[in-house]
Design an enzyme around this catalytic site. Structure first.
Site, PDB file in Angstrom:
ATOM      1  N   GLY A   1      -9.158  22.644  42.463  1.00 55.52           N
ATOM      2  CA  GLY A   1      -7.864  22.884  43.098  1.00 55.52           C
ATOM      3  C   GLY A   1      -6.994  23.885  42.381  1.00 55.52           C
ATOM      4  O   GLY A   1      -5.972  24.309  42.905  1.00 55.52           O
TER       5      GLY A   1
ATOM      6  N   CYS B   1     -14.448  17.048  75.677  1.00 55.40           N
ATOM      7  CA  CYS B   1     -14.882  18.424  75.898  1.00 55.40           C
ATOM      8  C   CYS B   1     -15.417  18.559  77.325  1.00 55.40           C
ATOM      9  O   CYS B   1     -16.253  17.771  77.762  1.00 55.40           O
ATOM     10  CB  CYS B   1     -15.960  18.809  74.889  1.00 55.40           C
ATOM     11  SG  CYS B   1     -16.704  20.416  75.222  1.00 55.40           S
TER      12      CYS B   1
ATOM     13  N   CYS C   1     -19.445  19.569  76.983  1.00 50.65           N
ATOM     14  CA  CYS C   1     -20.457  18.666  76.423  1.00 50.65           C
ATOM     15  C   CYS C   1     -19.982  17.220  76.377  1.00 50.65           C
ATOM     16  O   CYS C   1     -20.722  16.337  75.976  1.00 50.65           O
ATOM     17  CB  CYS C   1     -20.876  19.127  75.028  1.00 50.65           C
ATOM     18  SG  CYS C   1     -19.644  18.796  73.763  1.00 50.65           S
TER      19      CYS C   1
ATOM     20  N   CYS D   1     -14.916  22.253  73.052  1.00 52.32           N
ATOM     21  CA  CYS D   1     -15.096  22.191  71.608  1.00 52.32           C
ATOM     22  C   CYS D   1     -14.773  23.545  70.991  1.00 52.32           C
ATOM     23  O   CYS D   1     -15.201  24.580  71.497  1.00 52.32           O
ATOM     24  CB  CYS D   1     -16.541  21.859  71.258  1.00 52.32           C
ATOM     25  SG  CYS D   1     -17.045  20.199  71.672  1.00 52.32           S
TER      26      CYS D   1
ATOM     27  N   CYS E   1     -21.088  22.239  70.169  1.00 57.19           N
ATOM     28  CA  CYS E   1     -21.059  22.075  71.623  1.00 57.19           C
ATOM     29  C   CYS E   1     -22.442  22.416  72.199  1.00 57.19           C
ATOM     30  O   CYS E   1     -22.985  21.697  73.038  1.00 57.19           O
ATOM     31  CB  CYS E   1     -19.984  22.974  72.211  1.00 57.19           C
ATOM     32  SG  CYS E   1     -19.458  22.521  73.868  1.00 57.19           S
TER      33      CYS E   1
END
Lengths: 260, 315
Positions: free
Chosen positions: B46, B255, B258, B280, B286
């Protein structure tokens, strides 16, 4: 003398130079818990230099500044780690600046300004931070309806009160004030002074007030120190110094107040 | 001196497509410098490590940081996937993929599971990543405190002394104004219980995926000249309040193509009469679902039937 408490802040031989120019010369004093100390003097007499040095913002060229920490007793402010000093400045100390812009975050709301110190201290409960902020804004007589407004939309007096609330939220033991009322008109000044006096008395906060306004110290401070050319020329109880000035400069200062 | 020459020779012997370029565009000294920064970044999760960012053949803001990190870690046997807003077929993704295909001659793919390095802008793939993969984020503003504190000197000090109270001030402001935390992308996180980090402009939907991810996560900011990292299986916690806990976006729709209910959806306007569909954002995810026979409300049944028939015929 037996039950006299130990000092909260001890300053010994504090000298600060700006190159060859002397800002402050061999200042020594003690500050006791709950005591309000006034420092007066004309512009350029070294008041602000002294305040910056003793409040941890500027390391002096010489001298020792010790503060009685809650856990480990008297510690040299400039010898402790920076992390600890900054923590001290955020929690056990408060600093009220002459210009509220120096002491406030102008781009975040009044409530967040007050809550910031709590969040820095690890408070992670929004409801608690919010209620503490409301409590302190009420104590400094601010309109709660405006707590989500930006400080830039506030008047000078409100900004100064907000600054005080922001500082007091962590219940500090020592507050430094640099010309807290200059720049405000007299009626606002009077209300603010009244507020500061009430808060200092009820919370037992020790205070160092730097000002050029003798009226302010008369009202607020127990003890008074007069500065000229970077050094103290006279010290004593406030009423003593103002009513019976001994040093020629103090006499000049007292006689310079404009009568209404 | 001979040592340096030898190394360069060894590298130039690697198969490259483009003439006149070193493998993966950057010279070996630059790659070493970037690798040092990456190693330091991994050692201090970080923490933003400064590095000497180079001019790249594309403008700042298009992924110069991500490209440099990828160039420094890519090898001849790597397979690269590049996504932009979750999709493999957008301009930025196509350009960067072709860039490495040309300058490094590496294999590229659009399938998350086949990639060894995934360079991304704005998304983390829906398919969980594995220990064998590295994900490289393109970062515009690496400093999470920047909007609150403009001075670099001060923000460095705040990181060093763990003074992160001001980060919560911004979240407080959101709740005070809107009743909830409205920050929805680049949502600040705390890595390994120490440094507060900007996760790059991914939606907060993806933040939980960063937590204890098996893959190595590298972040490159070209203009700001910073590299930071999250080692595998590190704790990544989104900042929040006890009484306003962190939560991710959710949708009423699935979605349209899909039928996925668990993926990040993009709203697509289909006409000027208020028609819209949700699909998606991760195009590979997808596609895989549709190939497996899943279908949403707006999907094409013939397509799914055709794929199923093709799959059956192949067997």
């Amino acid at each position: 003398m037996i039950d006299r408490p130990s000092p909260l802040l001890q300053v010994r031989g504090l000298t600060h130079r700006y190159g060859r120019q002397i800002g402050c010369r061999k200042a020594s004093f003690d500050l006791y818990p709950g005591e309000v100390l006034g420092i007066v003097g004309e512009s350029g007499s070294g008041k602000t230099t002294l305040l910056k040095c003793i409040s941890g913002q500027m390391e002096p060229s010489e001298g020792l500044i010790e503060y009685a920490t809650r856990d480990r007793g008297l510690l040299d402010v400039y010898q402790m780690s920076e992390a600890r000093r900054r923590m001290l400045m955020r929690t056990d100390w408060g600093i009220v600046y002459q210009n509220p812009r120096d002491g406030l975050r102008m781009r975040v709301s009044a409530g967040a300004n007050v809550g910031e110190r709590l969040m820095a201290f690890g408070d992670r409960h929004y409801g608690h931070i919010r209620s503490e902020a409301i409590d302190w804004l009420e104590r400094v007589e601010m309109d709660i309806a405006r707590m989500d407004d930006m400080p830039s939309t506030f008047s000078g007096g409100m900004q100064q009160r907000l600054q005080i609330a922001r500082n007091l939220v962590t219940k500090p033991r020592l507050v430094f004030m640099d010309e807290p009322t200059s720049g405000l008109d007299v009626s606002v000044q009077a209300r603010l002074l009244d507020l500061i006096r009430t808060l200092v008395r009820t919370l037992g906060i020790a205070c160092v007030v730097v000002t050029h306004d003798l009226g302010v110290v008369r009202l607020l401070s127990h003890r008074l120190m007069v500065m000229k050319g970077g050094a103290f020329v006279e010290t004593g109880l406030t009423d003593q110094v103002l009513d019976d000035p001994q040093h020629p400069y103090t006499q000049l200062l007292v006689s310079s107040i404009l009568p209404v | 001196m001979t040592d340096t020459i030898d190394r360069t020779d060894a590298v130039s012997a690697a198969p490259t497509e483009a003439e006149g370029y070193n493998f993966a565009y950057l010279d070996e000294q630059t790659k070493r410098m970037i690798r040092r920064a990456i190693l330091k970044a991994i050692a201090v999760p970080g923490y933003q490590v400064p590095f000497g960012s180079r001019e790249m053949p594309l403008p700042y803001g298009w992924g110069t940081g991500g490209i440099q990190v990828t160039a420094a870690i890519i090898g001849t046997d790597d397979t690269l996937k590049v996504i932009d807003q979750g999709a493999d077929d957008t301009t930025n993704a196509v350009n960067i993929r072709r860039f490495f295909a040309k300058t490094a001659g590496v294999a590229t793919t659009e399938r998350t599971t086949e990639a060894s390095i995934i360079q991304t802008r704005h998304r983390i793939p829906e398919t969980p990543l594995t220990e064998d993969q590295v994900i490289v984020y393109q970062v515009p503003i690496p400093e999470p405190l920047r909007k609150l504190e403009p001075r670099e000197l001060e923000t460095r000090k705040m990181h060093a002394l763990e003074e992160y109270g001001v980060m919560h001030v911004s979240l407080y402001e959101d709740i005070a104004k809107f009743g909830r935390i409205t920050k929805s992308y680049d949502y600040p996180v705390r890595v390994n219980g120490r440094y507060v980090m900007a996760p790059s402009p991914i939606p907060k939907f993806d933040n939980p995926k960063m937590d204890r991810m098996p893959a190595l996560q590298l972040f490159g900011a070209g203009r700001e000249k910073r590299i930071y990292a999250v080692p595998p299986y590190s704790d990544v916690k989104s900042l929040d309040f006890d009484d306003h806990p962190f939560s991710i976006e959710s949708w009423d729709e699935n979605c349209a193509l899909c039928g996925a209910a668990d993926s990040y959806l993009d709203e697509v306007v289909t006409d000027d009469k208020g028609g819209r569909m949700y699909v998606c954002s991760d195009s590979d995810y997808c596609q895989q679902r549709r190939d497996a026979g899943h279908i949403g409300d707006g999907g094409d049944p013939d397509y799914v039937a055709g794929r199923a028939a093709a799959a059956g015929g192949a067997e």
